[in-house]
Design a protein around this motif. Structure first.
Motif, PDB file in Angstrom:
ATOM      1  N   GLU C  52       0.823  -1.318   0.042  1.00 57.28           N
ATOM      2  CA  GLU C  52      -0.013   0.041  -0.014  1.00 57.28           C
ATOM      3  C   GLU C  52       0.913   1.220  -0.134  1.00 57.28           C
ATOM      4  O   GLU C  52       1.681   1.231   0.908  1.00 57.28           O
ATOM      5  N   SER C  53       0.751   2.313  -0.929  1.00 58.10           N
ATOM      6  CA  SER C  53       1.487   3.417  -1.090  1.00 58.10           C
ATOM      7  C   SER C  53       0.661   4.359  -0.343  1.00 58.10           C
ATOM      8  O   SER C  53      -0.249   4.981  -1.091  1.00 58.10           O
ATOM      9  N   ASP C  54       1.012   4.638   0.846  1.00 59.89           N
ATOM     10  CA  ASP C  54      -0.050   5.630   1.568  1.00 59.89           C
ATOM     11  C   ASP C  54       0.399   7.095   1.639  1.00 59.89           C
ATOM     12  O   ASP C  54       1.299   7.319   2.557  1.00 59.89           O
ATOM     13  N   THR C  55       0.199   7.559   0.610  1.00 58.63           N
ATOM     14  CA  THR C  55       0.733   9.132   0.701  1.00 58.63           C
ATOM     15  C   THR C  55      -0.420   9.993   1.188  1.00 58.63           C
ATOM     16  O   THR C  55      -1.272   9.942   0.585  1.00 58.63           O
ATOM     17  N   VAL C  56      -0.055  10.717   2.237  1.00 55.41           N
ATOM     18  CA  VAL C  56      -0.963  11.663   2.684  1.00 55.41           C
ATOM     19  C   VAL C  56      -1.141  13.143   2.286  1.00 55.41           C
ATOM     20  O   VAL C  56       0.126  13.490   1.794  1.00 55.41           O
ATOM     21  N   GLY C  69      -5.474  26.471  12.780  1.00 55.06           N
ATOM     22  CA  GLY C  69      -6.647  26.146  13.726  1.00 55.06           C
ATOM     23  C   GLY C  69      -7.704  25.876  13.236  1.00 55.06           C
ATOM     24  O   GLY C  69      -9.012  25.332  13.775  1.00 55.06           O
ATOM     25  N   ALA C  70      -7.973  26.099  11.816  1.00 56.05           N
ATOM     26  CA  ALA C  70      -9.454  25.440  11.181  1.00 56.05           C
ATOM     27  C   ALA C  70      -9.085  24.033  10.878  1.00 56.05           C
ATOM     28  O   ALA C  70      -7.958  23.495  11.148  1.00 56.05           O
ATOM     29  N   PRO C  71     -10.311  23.194  10.573  1.00 52.86           N
ATOM     30  CA  PRO C  71     -10.081  21.960  10.422  1.00 52.86           C
ATOM     31  C   PRO C  71      -9.136  21.324   9.655  1.00 52.86           C
ATOM     32  O   PRO C  71      -9.046  21.918   8.349  1.00 52.86           O
ATOM     33  N   LEU C  72      -8.250  20.490   9.773  1.00 53.77           N
ATOM     34  CA  LEU C  72      -7.014  19.825   9.050  1.00 53.77           C
ATOM     35  C   LEU C  72      -7.693  18.735   8.600  1.00 53.77           C
ATOM     36  O   LEU C  72      -7.864  17.789   9.242  1.00 53.77           O
ATOM     37  N   CYS C  73      -7.700  18.710   7.307  1.00 54.83           N
ATOM     38  CA  CYS C  73      -8.255  17.333   6.512  1.00 54.83           C
ATOM     39  C   CYS C  73      -7.107  16.877   5.759  1.00 54.83           C
ATOM     40  O   CYS C  73      -6.255  17.244   5.178  1.00 54.83           O
ATOM     41  N   MET C  74      -6.803  15.366   6.067  1.00 52.06           N
ATOM     42  CA  MET C  74      -5.808  15.005   5.414  1.00 52.06           C
ATOM     43  C   MET C  74      -6.382  13.599   4.773  1.00 52.06           C
ATOM     44  O   MET C  74      -7.239  12.904   5.358  1.00 52.06           O
ATOM     45  N   VAL C  75      -6.055  13.465   3.416  1.00 58.11           N
ATOM     46  CA  VAL C  75      -6.868  12.213   2.817  1.00 58.11           C
ATOM     47  C   VAL C  75      -5.591  11.563   2.127  1.00 58.11           C
ATOM     48  O   VAL C  75      -4.483  11.784   1.753  1.00 58.11           O
ATOM     49  N   LEU C 126      -5.826   7.528  11.211  1.00 56.71           N
ATOM     50  CA  LEU C 126      -5.601   7.440  12.661  1.00 56.71           C
ATOM     51  C   LEU C 126      -4.230   7.792  12.713  1.00 56.71           C
ATOM     52  O   LEU C 126      -3.806   8.843  13.830  1.00 56.71           O
ATOM     53  N   VAL C 127      -3.240   7.198  12.233  1.00 56.95           N
ATOM     54  CA  VAL C 127      -1.844   7.331  12.484  1.00 56.95           C
ATOM     55  C   VAL C 127      -1.522   8.976  12.072  1.00 56.95           C
ATOM     56  O   VAL C 127      -0.594   9.418  12.574  1.00 56.95           O
ATOM     57  N   ALA C 128      -2.188   9.258  10.915  1.00 61.41           N
ATOM     58  CA  ALA C 128      -1.953  10.554  10.313  1.00 61.41           C
ATOM     59  C   ALA C 128      -2.351  11.767  11.377  1.00 61.41           C
ATOM     60  O   ALA C 128      -1.564  12.561  11.865  1.00 61.41           O
TER      61      ALA C 128
END
Lengths: 360, 360, 360, 360
Positions: C52-56, C69-75, C126-128
């Motif tokens: 799995e190549s999990d690039t955030v 401080g605004a919501p931080l979204c990582m995909v 979750l790890v991110a």
């Protein structure tokens, strides 16, 4: 159903995560997109000429067309935007925007481009979330309707006249009038009043100025007995929290709202009667809520939107680096009155609130 | 600091539990009692003649005069009340009270006596909780002030005039005027206006009717940068949830509030300037909040109270057992206008909200 | 800092939204990616051979390298996956997976492909999120460390021996040993023990079976006095909620944990002493928490992971359409023991919990 | 149903407020009192000889014997207590009590008398709240049962043997054995094992020492499909938060719990079968929860209680004023093993958790 909106006006994307969506809902994505199109700019001469192609993509929570109950994430890509336009405001906050308060809150690390996370653009994911909420509500016979009630004392017809006893307060307007509203570019019940509002907006726009508005909204079909008088559970408190999270909303009133200070008890009270075996009230000054609990009548409220703070006229600001007072001219194209595009946004907030009240 | 109010008008006791009280606060119980006395009935001819001796007892959370941080429970014993007065309303809901909605919500198991848990009497523990919150805020230089702003278009002076640019909007009124407010039985800035309000209330009372009111409130001293634009964290949303949990509050507006729909952007916007090395706004139409975040100016808001629904005039109701329409006459003594007693209640709700915003 | 994870194993993307991230944090994205690489499969022979190549990708909440401080979204985009492998489990739930419970909860609308939203793959976001939390904690001198403590009674060295009084319980292990842990593909303190664990896993894998494990974790640097004994605020309760949200975690114990039922008070109690002017305990059986409140010692806990439910051996299941009992053989490559990859996941959950406890 | 406990061991009263109680519940106050009597001290020679007459008084939320849905407050008056006994611990924290952590958290303003708000006495209002929750659950066919599973490796029979495939895992024990448990002063399934535990406790007590224990608990009757894998909604996380709020609980494991690290997948997995048209599992190692969601089997968990930290043997402490190390001898009468009295407390916490899971 709890929503979290993320994104910035000039970041890669904006979106929303909805937790607690009921499972098994056949999601009508076209209807979601249609709601987004209602708030899209560039349709009406009274709105900003900016073009935004807001296409919603579902990242999660839907399988084979149905909601799974897992968090539902919807994302809207941002198209290339000219961030250059906004360099001038980095340290020169625009009056009555979130720039200065946001600068302090973010310890100076504000994404100032186009208002960043404070941008009205962030209402797009809210509308998407609200569209899902509306579909969940529709399964329980609950509908949400809003219209522009007032712009600078030009009034649309009201959903319910608050003083006439002979109204049937179980209905807020003829069904065909309600269903026409979402299809109107300028959503009012009385189109003649709408034309007067439009003309006034264009005048004020020509002067480089802007206007606020009142939006009236009704949630129809909520059963009696939902909510509680207590903090955190009362229906007015629940709705208000959703409504004040909409940018530009500065006042919220239920039923007769701020007019209650001009009424006597004998005028304000809603007499009971029995119609079709059901207890109803002859008037609905209470906006469908007594003691923080729904009474079975339509939940009615009005929100007041402040005038668009982005105006073409020069304004006084401050250079946050030097502390010097400076004159600011805001460039770019802005809505002289946000009301037409705000109508689906208020409906979305109301739909999410109604889901919480319903326990959906 | 989270509060939970319990009790019924004619039960053994009413009270409140406060969680998250900062530890080490030297609790001034006399000040708590003084706030309760401000809302007690029977002082002013415009209020109900009922006597309530509301003495607060601390059950927990305080040791050797200081808060321990453990849940702080305060209880007020109910004196013997004549429950008999209320038998007639058991199945005959009083219009615009919580009786009917509460009957449905409780599945018919409503403590109807004196409004039960819906009674305005439940604002006494709220005031007690707010008094603790005020003491916590005072340690951070934050004060809360309210006055009757309007009764039936008789207006008190405003804390701040919303259109004059030459005001010093960092202050809401001369300090001596503010400090006089809590000592007044009829808390207004302009006593002449207060007298006109009083006279009008007595007239309307003589007619067997009641009046609503606007209460203006200011929270002074909140630093800039608190809150966020997002749902659940924006300052207007937080305040509104506390305010709508106060019985009779039907509208809440921040700053210019519902007047924004009559303003242009150029009038509504608050220009920045630097005074004493500090960024302030020349006007405070925003009520100290931009983008859901405090901007360092006083947080200003107005709530609208509905007229007391208990009026002496006959009203139309329904017998919930038979479904027959009946005429209802409400007996007993009631406040023809709740405004004077509501002022400390609104301050209490505001103080609790300010604690949440401050993270106390 | 509140996190919401979204996505499904075979959907377009998985991700996380973090609300309440402190503003002004210089986000080290390489460190976030490095944490993701720690949990990536395919590194160790004991893990699944899937790649799995999990690039955030950061979608929001970061500007010019700093959190706003605004919501931080990582995909994390999902690469093309062969959904076909999973068709057989659609109506044949795998024992001890979420398949059946999820089928019921979703009213049959489950995304069953690869476990859908229940997939262990969802621990990547979750790890991110935990990586961001770790960076926020590091600013306050708080560190989080975990190792595999036990697999089928093969024990690694413990962070602290629970019975020796002469330990310095303010430290959990030599700093160099701690810092080596995140770089190890098989994170244990005692590499010889690790080799025995590895060999045992490979044996069990060869038999088509799987193993569970204990993970020990320490949060070092939390000051004394955080938390409360009360529901919702006690430190054990806060940590446990984060930990049980990690798939496969079935038990959580603090300090001596489940061993307390074998100890006497005189053994279990942690005597106080003063070292360097600071009150410490000579032992740390309590895991740094007394009465639900941190006592300034390292917060220590152990979680037990159930054996990977996906095993190669045939198992008994049921066809949910027909109600017939069927034999199920799970295809594909699976971790025979999730422990090595779970270590950064447990650290992530602990870091998020520690942020809540710290009020970050 | 959300509970808030208030009070201190030597304050005027202790109590609990329950919000969100379902309306219309015919409250059996005798049953509430009976639960309190189960946890009362002084009944069994293994318990403290202190006498506490814990009579519960309902202050609110009940009318004519039925719950109204308004907050339900129950209060237990404290009898006169000898506070003098505790003066010696004011600045000399008892090892492994909350004294020191609480001292720091309260900024030195701790009510130290008898443990104050940290006292095990505060489990009395928890039991009262749980008794209400049990009555709400009973209406939905849900029951809660607990027993002492283990004291220092003396084991009671288990509710379910975790390895036998021929068990009927839909039942946890013969109904008559379950119903006998609440009536036993020493609640075990196997009275012979109980006698050995008792004897061991008395021995250890004679040595001035104390013992911990494992309590096993089952919640029977929860339907499949409740909960979610996500943080805040997963069933293990919900239960654990309630359980860790019970003083002395230091570990919580579901199903096989901490034994999972010694099992292989083929042993740990719960094969499905169909019995009476219903999907069940042949074993219940998962404790009725897969993927954070109930699977329809009994929810089973074990909590580990630490040994009572109050022991008669001298212990090492510190004088918080001078920083000097001192020897501490704890006076007074204490439970050498809290297990028998903890059984109804664990049931209460489980009942409240089950109500949250059920949405009651």
């Amino acid at each position: 159903m709890k929503y979290t909106i993320f994104g910035e006006s000039h970041g890669p994307a904006i979106g929303v995560v909805l937790e607690g969506v009921p499972a098994g809902l056949e999601l009508d994505l076209k209807a979601v997109q249609a709601e987004l199109d209602r708030r899209a700019p560039g349709k009406d001469p009274t709105a900003t000429a900016r073009k935004e192609s807001d296409t919603v993509h579902v990242l999660s929570g839907v399988f084979e067309g149905k909601t799974t109950g897992a968090p539902l994430c919807m994302v809207i890509q941002n198209s290339d935007q000219h961030s250059g336009d906004y360099g001038s405001i980095r340290y020169t906050p625009r009056p009555s925007h979130g720039d200065y308060a946001g600068f302090v809150a973010s310890k100076g690390c504000l994404d100032y481009r186009g208002g960043g996370h404070f941008s009205g653009r962030l209402t797009a994911p809210l509308v998407a979330a609200g569209a899902v909420a509306k579909q969940a509500l529709a399964q329980h016979g609950v509908g949400v309707w809003a219209h522009i009630a007032n712009i600078d004392s030009i009034w649309d017809d009201a959903f319910i006249s608050f003083t006439e006893e002979d109204d049937d307060c179980t209905q807020i307007a003829p069904p065909e009038d309600l269903e026409a509203l979402p299809r109107k570019e300028f959503p009012v019940l009385n189109d003649a009043a709408g034309e007067r509002m439009r003309a006034h907006i264009l005048e004020v726009k020509a002067e480089g100025d802007s206007l606020g508005a009142d939006i009236e909204c009704a949630v129809v079909g909520l059963p009696a007995g939902l909510g509680a008088p207590d903090f955190g559970r009362n229906v007015e408190g629940i709705f208000s929290q959703y409504l004040f999270a909409v940018p530009a909303v500065k006042a919220v009133g239920f039923g007769a709202g701020f007019l209650f200070s001009q009424l006597r008890g004998s005028e304000a009270n809603d007499p009971f009667e029995v119609r079709g075996g059901k207890v109803i009230t002859k008037r609905n000054n209470a906006g469908g809520i007594n003691g923080g609990i729904t009474n079975g009548m339509p939940v009615l409220f009005t929100v007041t939107l402040r005038p668009t703070p982005s105006i073409a006229l020069p304004q006084e600001s401050v250079d946050l680096r030097t502390g010097e007072e400076v004159e600011l001219e805001i460039k770019g194209r802005h809505d002289p009155c946000i009301a037409p595009r705000a109508v689906p946004v208020i409906e979305a907030a109301a739909a999410l609130a109604a889901c919480e009240v319903m326990g959906l």
